[in-house]
Design a protein around this motif. Structure first.
Motif, short mmCIF file in Angstrom:
data_model
loop_
_atom_site.label_atom_id
_atom_site.label_comp_id
_atom_site.label_asym_id
_atom_site.label_seq_id
_atom_site.Cartn_x
_atom_site.Cartn_y
_atom_site.Cartn_z
N VAL A 1 47.98 44.83 -16.77
CA VAL A 1 49.24 44.12 -16.97
C VAL A 1 50.31 45.10 -17.46
CG1 VAL A 1 50.40 42.33 -18.32
CG2 VAL A 1 48.14 41.91 -17.37
N THR A 2 49.88 46.09 -18.26
CA THR A 2 50.86 47.09 -18.70
C THR A 2 51.44 47.83 -17.50
OG1 THR A 2 49.19 48.84 -19.01
CG2 THR A 2 49.63 47.39 -20.88
N GLY A 3 50.61 48.04 -16.48
CA GLY A 3 51.12 48.66 -15.26
C GLY A 3 52.15 47.78 -14.58
N ALA A 4 51.86 46.45 -14.53
CA ALA A 4 52.81 45.53 -13.91
C ALA A 4 54.11 45.46 -14.71
CB ALA A 4 52.18 44.14 -13.79
N ILE A 5 53.96 45.39 -16.05
CA ILE A 5 55.16 45.34 -16.90
C ILE A 5 55.96 46.63 -16.75
CG2 ILE A 5 55.96 45.26 -19.29
CD1 ILE A 5 53.55 43.48 -19.90
N ALA A 6 55.24 47.76 -16.75
CA ALA A 6 55.93 49.05 -16.60
C ALA A 6 56.66 49.12 -15.27
CB ALA A 6 54.93 50.19 -16.72
N ALA A 7 56.05 48.56 -14.21
CA ALA A 7 56.71 48.57 -12.90
C ALA A 7 58.01 47.78 -12.94
CB ALA A 7 55.77 47.99 -11.85
N THR A 8 57.98 46.61 -13.61
CA THR A 8 59.18 45.80 -13.71
C THR A 8 60.26 46.52 -14.51
OG1 THR A 8 57.85 43.79 -13.59
CG2 THR A 8 60.08 43.56 -14.42
N VAL A 9 59.83 47.13 -15.65
CA VAL A 9 60.79 47.84 -16.50
C VAL A 9 61.39 49.04 -15.76
CG1 VAL A 9 61.03 49.22 -18.60
CG2 VAL A 9 59.73 47.08 -18.65
N VAL A 10 60.52 49.82 -15.11
CA VAL A 10 61.00 51.01 -14.39
C VAL A 10 61.91 50.60 -13.24
CG1 VAL A 10 60.28 52.95 -12.94
CG2 VAL A 10 59.06 52.46 -15.06
N PHE A 11 61.52 49.52 -12.54
CA PHE A 11 62.33 49.06 -11.41
C PHE A 11 63.76 48.74 -11.86
CE2 PHE A 11 64.04 45.52 -8.92
CZ PHE A 11 63.99 46.05 -7.64
N PHE A 12 63.88 47.93 -12.90
CA PHE A 12 65.21 47.56 -13.35
C PHE A 12 65.90 48.70 -14.09
CE2 PHE A 12 63.55 43.30 -12.58
CZ PHE A 12 64.62 42.76 -11.88
N GLY A 13 65.11 49.57 -14.71
CA GLY A 13 65.70 50.75 -15.33
C GLY A 13 66.36 51.65 -14.29
N LEU A 14 65.65 51.88 -13.18
CA LEU A 14 66.22 52.70 -12.11
C LEU A 14 67.40 51.99 -11.44
CD1 LEU A 14 62.96 54.10 -10.45
CD2 LEU A 14 64.61 55.35 -11.86
N ASP A 15 67.29 50.66 -11.33
CA ASP A 15 68.39 49.90 -10.75
C ASP A 15 69.66 50.05 -11.60
OD1 ASP A 15 69.76 48.11 -9.11
OD2 ASP A 15 69.17 46.39 -10.33
N LYS A 16 69.51 49.89 -12.92
CA LYS A 16 70.66 50.03 -13.81
C LYS A 16 71.15 51.48 -13.87
CE LYS A 16 70.89 45.74 -14.75
NZ LYS A 16 72.00 44.93 -14.16
#
Length: 702
Positions: A371-386
């Motif tokens: 789940v940490t991988g899934a959460i990290a993916a969401t965080v990284v995705f929106f981090g790169l988007d921003k």
């Protein structure tokens, strides 16, 4: 007669597991995709909200119920757990049917929320089903079949992911307005899957006396400690968490790519493109299982990681210079293909190394970490988007205010706003419409309330109307007047390329982390490649190698090639004391490149100073909880060397038989004997090796 693991992949139990898992994975992804598009079309969520919320709904139960799932997987028969949750799946799909019916036939806005709730319920189903599924594999298959079995299991699982993802989008497109039919189809598959699970034979519970934990997360802490101490388990858990990251991140990136296209991809088109990665995994996994050669082939991991990096670069580049998405599709398939090489050894290692009485519990803990991988993916995705907005990789485009007034009418087509009319303070009316694919209408949500966004503005609401253009496409936006000035828009057509490049960089970083965990990781790939098609390893008893602490491996083999084959059979970082052999002399550069990651020392006859250096290094490695391999234990000089090593550093002794020295053999047998206590004499270890060599089990000669 007690249940016995199958000696082939055609057993009724394994076939039943494959069928029930296939249909479970199909329904998981079909509800995931159909629920997302249903929520968008029903105006319950925007595209961005739906993309980000789906993985949270699905993976949240892994955090909430992971340790409980592990308890049930080990306390009771895993067969009963599998059958129970396949029956529960029927109930979940019936709830999904009710939600689809409410939204599509009764026009009840709560229907979309009910369907979103079933995504959470299917995540709960997966939380309990997966530990039983992976935990039962070592119980129903013999060790030499685990890699092939996992390859087939992963292949069919991701084939189901492809079909489920694509079907969710296609069915949403075909039955738009009649989505209750999707619910009926899902119920039908759930019923078939429940009957398939009845083919699985009853297996005994791993730990029937286990008590329910006093603290829900108490077992999690203990399991994390076990995984940290065990280098093989730590390697597997880290790798699987990254695998979850890649799946979630790539899915979000492709969804964003579809939303940035002109015209936007339909649900059907988006689902097909998303499914390409899963198609690649379905192709790569069985091949990886076959190439593993009946053992945990850790050497495939670097091949998978490097292939993923190159394929991700290809997909990123293809977004600009290959037409008709041919390059993107090829890149996504290749990403999945090499992911199969990466993930099959990871899951096999986890199943093989987890203690027998707590396999389900450790798989559940692994799910929690994933789940940490899934959460990290969401965080990284929106981090790169921003970050793309902040650093102008996404070019800002100013919106121009063109009207303010009361919303008179708002018309939707295919679940998206297509036209609206605004009346100003003087009573004048103005209509805005999407006349073709180059004119897009957007409407913002009204406000936040109770943690959820309400519906789009309704007739009678005060709105501001803005407009901007990107790549010859005109965008008209409606926004609640109370929300303040119109914010800038961003041209994000190039952002998916940067997201793909970011995924490649993170893959490289993870591969380097795995290399730190297992320093001879890349050497294992070289050994695997050199033996491919020439020498096939048959590994037995590797579970006798302790997963932590100092270990002294004593073997009868002496040649460098044979020693490296013993190393390839282990799942821990192993340092080797090589013996100088003129027949195997390598050029200095090749020796440095090829042997350096595993070489502890090289013994040369008559070199006493070299021998003393080797003794010092071996003792130091053992005091640091490493694994040291001493070859040729039947040689009196090497036996004395091993005895002196034990005098300087106490370590568990594991005898290893290897017949690789006997000429150019097509099959090499590497067998690990039971661990002997520290201080065991080399003579006793040599006797144990001879007994192992004399014992030729059926699996070794078949």
């Amino acid at each position: 007669m007690p249940f016995q693991p199958a000696s082939n992949l055609r057993s009724r139990t394994f076939v039943g597991l494959l069928l029930s898992q296939f249909l479970a994975a199909f329904n998981d992804q079909a509800i995931h995709a159909a629920g997302m598009f249903f929520a968008i079309n029903q105006q319950a969520l925007t595209e961005a909200e739906a993309i980000s919320l789906m993985p949270i709904l699905f993976y949240l139960p892994w955090v909430l119920f992971g340790t409980v799932a592990g308890y049930f997987a080990d306390r009771f028969s895993k067969q009963r757990s599998l059958v129970f949750w396949k029956a529960a799946e029927i109930g979940i799909t019936l709830v999904a049917f009710a939600g689809f019916y409410m939204g599509s036939e009764l026009n009840n806005p709560n229907g979309a929320l009910v369907v979103l709730g079933t995504v959470f319920l299917m995540g709960t189903h997966s939380t309990f089903f997966v530990p039983a599924k992976y935990g039962v594999m070592p119980e129903i298959l013999k060790p030499q079949l685990l890699s092939k079995g996992n390859g087939l299991l992963e292949s069919l699982s991701f084939l189901a992911v492809i079909l489920g993802t694509v079907s969710g989008g296609v069915l949403s497109y075909v039955f738009k307005g009649d989505e209750y039919i999707i619910g009926l189809i899902l119920v039908g598959f759930a019923v078939v899957g429940a009957f398939a699970s009845l083919l699985i034979e009853n297996v005994p519970a791993a730990d029937p006396s286990r008590r329910f934990p006093r603290s829900i997360y108490g077992p999690l802490v203990g399991n994390l400690r076990t995984m940290i101490r065990s280098r093989p388990l730590g390697l597997a858990v880290l790798g699987i968490a990254f695998f979850t990251f890649v799946v979630v991140f790539m899915r979000a990136s492709v969804y964003m790519l579809g939303e940035s296209q002109i015209p936007r991809w339909t649900e059907q088109e988006t689902s097909i493109i998303v499914g390409m990665t899963a198609l690649g995994i379905g192709l790569g996994s069985p091949l990886a299982g076959n190439l593993s050669g009946g053992k945990v082939e850790v050497g495939l991991i670097p091949l998978g990681g490097v292939g993923m990096i190159l394929a991700t670069f290809l997909a990123a580049a293809a977004l600009d210079w290959l037409p008709n998405l041919v390059g993107l599709v090829a890149g996504l398939i290749l990403i999945g293909f090499f992911t199969g090489f990466y993930i099959v050894p990871m899951f096999t290692l986890l199943q093989h190394r987890a203690p027998k009485a707590s396999k389900g519990d450790l798989v559940a803990t692994n799910n929690f970490i994933s789940v940490t991988g899934a959460i990290a993916a969401t965080v990284v995705f929106f981090g790169l988007d921003k970050a793309a907005e902040r650093f102008h990789f996404a070019e800002p485009v100013e919106q121009r205010l063109v009207a303010t007034g009361r919303l008179v009418a708002l018309r939707y087509e295919d679940g998206r706003p297509r036209a609206f009319e605004v009346e100003d303070a003087a009573g004048g009316r103005r209509e805005f419409a999407a006349t073709d694919k180059y004119h897009v209408i957007h409407f913002a949500k009204k406000e936040w309330k109770f943690g959820l966004k309400m519906s789009s503005p309704e007739p009678g609401d005060e709105v501001d109307v803005g407009t901007y253009a990107i790549d010859k496409v005109t965008y008209t936006t409606g926004r609640p007047h109370a929300a303040g000035p119109l914010p800038p828009a961003y041209n994000k057509s190039h952002v998916p390329r940067y997201l793909f490049l970011g995924a490649a960089a993170i893959t490289l970083f993870t591969l380097l982390l795995l290399r730190l965990r297992l320093p001879d990781l890349f050497l294992r790939s070289v050994v695997w490649r050199r033996s491919l098609g020439r020498r096939r390893l048959k590994v037995e008893g590797v579970a006798n190698l302790p997963s932590d602490g100092p270990v002294l491996l004593l073997t009868n083999c002496r040649r460098a090639q044979s020693c490296l084959e013993v190393l390839a059979a282990t799942d821990r970082h192993t340092r080797i004391v090589f013996v100088e052999d003129p027949k195997e002399a390598l050029p200095p550069l090749a020796r440095w490149l090829f042997l350096r990651p595993a070489r502890l020392a090289v013994l040369t006859p008559g070199d006493e100073q070299g021998k003393e250096r080797a003794l010092t290094r071996a003792a130091r490695a053992l005091t640091r909880d490493k694994v040291v391999l001493v070859p040729g234990i039947d040689d009196p000089a090497l036996a004395r060397f091993a005895e002196e090593v034990q005098r300087r550093a106490k370590a568990v002794v594991v005898p290893v038989f290897c017949d690789g020295d006997a000429g150019e053999m097509r099959r090499v047998r590497v067998a690990f004997g039971e661990a002997l206590e520290a201080g065991t004499s080399p003579e006793a270890a040599a006797a144990a090796i001879r007994r192992i060599g004399a014992d030729q089990p059926e699996a070794a000669v078949r």
